[in-house]
Design a protein around this motif. Structure first.
Motif, PDB file in Angstrom:
ATOM      1  N   UNK A 140       0.818  -1.210   0.000  1.00  9.04           N
ATOM      2  CA  UNK A 140       0.000   0.000   0.000  1.00  9.04           C
ATOM      3  C   UNK A 140       0.857   1.268   0.000  1.00  9.04           C
ATOM      4  N   UNK A 141       1.968   1.230   0.703  1.00  9.03           N
ATOM      5  CA  UNK A 141       2.871   2.385   0.711  1.00  9.03           C
ATOM      6  C   UNK A 141       3.438   2.633  -0.683  1.00  9.03           C
ATOM      7  N   UNK A 142       3.825   1.556  -1.369  1.00 11.42           N
ATOM      8  CA  UNK A 142       4.361   1.696  -2.725  1.00 11.42           C
ATOM      9  C   UNK A 142       3.299   2.192  -3.707  1.00 11.42           C
ATOM     10  N   UNK A 143       2.087   1.656  -3.585  1.00 13.29           N
ATOM     11  CA  UNK A 143       0.998   2.087  -4.462  1.00 13.29           C
ATOM     12  C   UNK A 143       0.697   3.562  -4.225  1.00 13.29           C
ATOM     13  N   UNK A 144       0.611   3.960  -2.970  1.00 14.47           N
ATOM     14  CA  UNK A 144       0.335   5.362  -2.618  1.00 14.47           C
ATOM     15  C   UNK A 144       1.410   6.287  -3.198  1.00 14.47           C
ATOM     16  N   UNK A 145       2.642   5.897  -3.002  1.00 17.98           N
ATOM     17  CA  UNK A 145       3.770   6.695  -3.498  1.00 17.98           C
ATOM     18  C   UNK A 145       3.720   6.815  -5.027  1.00 17.98           C
ATOM     19  N   UNK A 146       3.438   5.718  -5.700  1.00 16.24           N
ATOM     20  CA  UNK A 146       3.364   5.723  -7.164  1.00 16.24           C
ATOM     21  C   UNK A 146       2.256   6.636  -7.662  1.00 16.24           C
ATOM     22  N   UNK A 147       1.100   6.557  -7.023  1.00 17.01           N
ATOM     23  CA  UNK A 147      -0.026   7.390  -7.444  1.00 17.01           C
ATOM     24  C   UNK A 147       0.245   8.870  -7.197  1.00 17.01           C
ATOM     25  N   UNK A 148       0.819   9.187  -6.056  1.00 17.64           N
ATOM     26  CA  UNK A 148       1.121  10.591  -5.759  1.00 17.64           C
ATOM     27  C   UNK A 148       2.199  11.131  -6.697  1.00 17.64           C
ATOM     28  N   UNK A 149       3.176  10.307  -7.031  1.00 21.19           N
ATOM     29  CA  UNK A 149       4.209  10.720  -7.988  1.00 21.19           C
ATOM     30  C   UNK A 149       3.617  10.991  -9.370  1.00 21.19           C
ATOM     31  N   UNK A 150       2.494  10.327  -9.673  1.00 19.97           N
ATOM     32  CA  UNK A 150       1.823  10.514 -10.963  1.00 19.97           C
ATOM     33  C   UNK A 150       0.796  11.649 -10.901  1.00 19.97           C
ATOM     34  N   UNK A 151       0.832  12.428  -9.837  1.00 17.43           N
ATOM     35  CA  UNK A 151      -0.048  13.593  -9.655  1.00 17.43           C
ATOM     36  C   UNK A 151      -1.528  13.239  -9.569  1.00 17.43           C
ATOM     37  N   UNK A 152      -1.836  12.086  -9.019  1.00 15.50           N
ATOM     38  CA  UNK A 152      -3.231  11.741  -8.748  1.00 15.50           C
ATOM     39  C   UNK A 152      -3.655  12.520  -7.509  1.00 15.50           C
ATOM     40  N   UNK A 153      -4.878  13.013  -7.503  1.00 19.50           N
ATOM     41  CA  UNK A 153      -5.385  13.816  -6.388  1.00 19.50           C
ATOM     42  C   UNK A 153      -5.312  13.030  -5.081  1.00 19.50           C
ATOM     43  N   UNK A 154      -4.917  13.718  -4.017  1.00 20.22           N
ATOM     44  CA  UNK A 154      -4.746  13.087  -2.713  1.00 20.22           C
ATOM     45  C   UNK A 154      -6.027  12.410  -2.239  1.00 20.22           C
ATOM     46  N   UNK A 155      -7.166  13.047  -2.442  1.00 18.19           N
ATOM     47  CA  UNK A 155      -8.433  12.450  -1.991  1.00 18.19           C
ATOM     48  C   UNK A 155      -8.712  11.139  -2.725  1.00 18.19           C
ATOM     49  N   UNK A 156      -8.383  11.078  -4.000  1.00 19.41           N
ATOM     50  CA  UNK A 156      -8.568   9.855  -4.789  1.00 19.41           C
ATOM     51  C   UNK A 156      -7.615   8.769  -4.299  1.00 19.41           C
ATOM     52  N   UNK A 157      -6.380   9.148  -4.046  1.00 23.56           N
ATOM     53  CA  UNK A 157      -5.380   8.193  -3.559  1.00 23.56           C
ATOM     54  C   UNK A 157      -5.824   7.620  -2.217  1.00 23.56           C
ATOM     55  N   UNK A 158      -6.252   8.481  -1.306  1.00 21.74           N
ATOM     56  CA  UNK A 158      -6.669   8.020   0.018  1.00 21.74           C
ATOM     57  C   UNK A 158      -7.864   7.070  -0.062  1.00 21.74           C
ATOM     58  N   UNK A 159      -8.828   7.384  -0.902  1.00 25.46           N
ATOM     59  CA  UNK A 159      -9.997   6.520  -1.056  1.00 25.46           C
ATOM     60  C   UNK A 159      -9.595   5.164  -1.634  1.00 25.46           C
TER      61      UNK A 159
END
Length: 79
Positions: free
Chosen positions: A31-50
């Protein structure tokens, strides 16, 4: 950008599928790796958290099951 995200997420999931069973630690690392990857790709924080919360709930359902079941449950949620 999408190629990089796809590559990183695929690599993370491949690492997870190499485990005999899923543990809480395996899930947390993934989950940490997925979160990091999504945030690095500029996905919105609210979308990443959900998305991470959804994965976390599915991951706990898969914890301790045999590899074939646990990997299937967790990876289907990611797709």
């Amino acid at each position: 950008m999408f190629e990089n995200l796809t590559e990183r997420l695929s690599k993370t999931l491949r690492h997870l599928t190499g485990k005999a069973t899923l543990s809480a630690d395996n899930i947390q690392e993934t989950l940490q790796e997925v979160r990091k990857s999504l945030l690095d790709a500029d996905v919105a924080l609210s979308v990443v958290d959900e998305f991470i919360n959804t994965l976390k709930n599915q991951g706990h359902r898969a914890t301790g099951r045999p590899k074939s079941e646990s990997g299937t449950i967790f990876c289907k949620t990611c797709k």
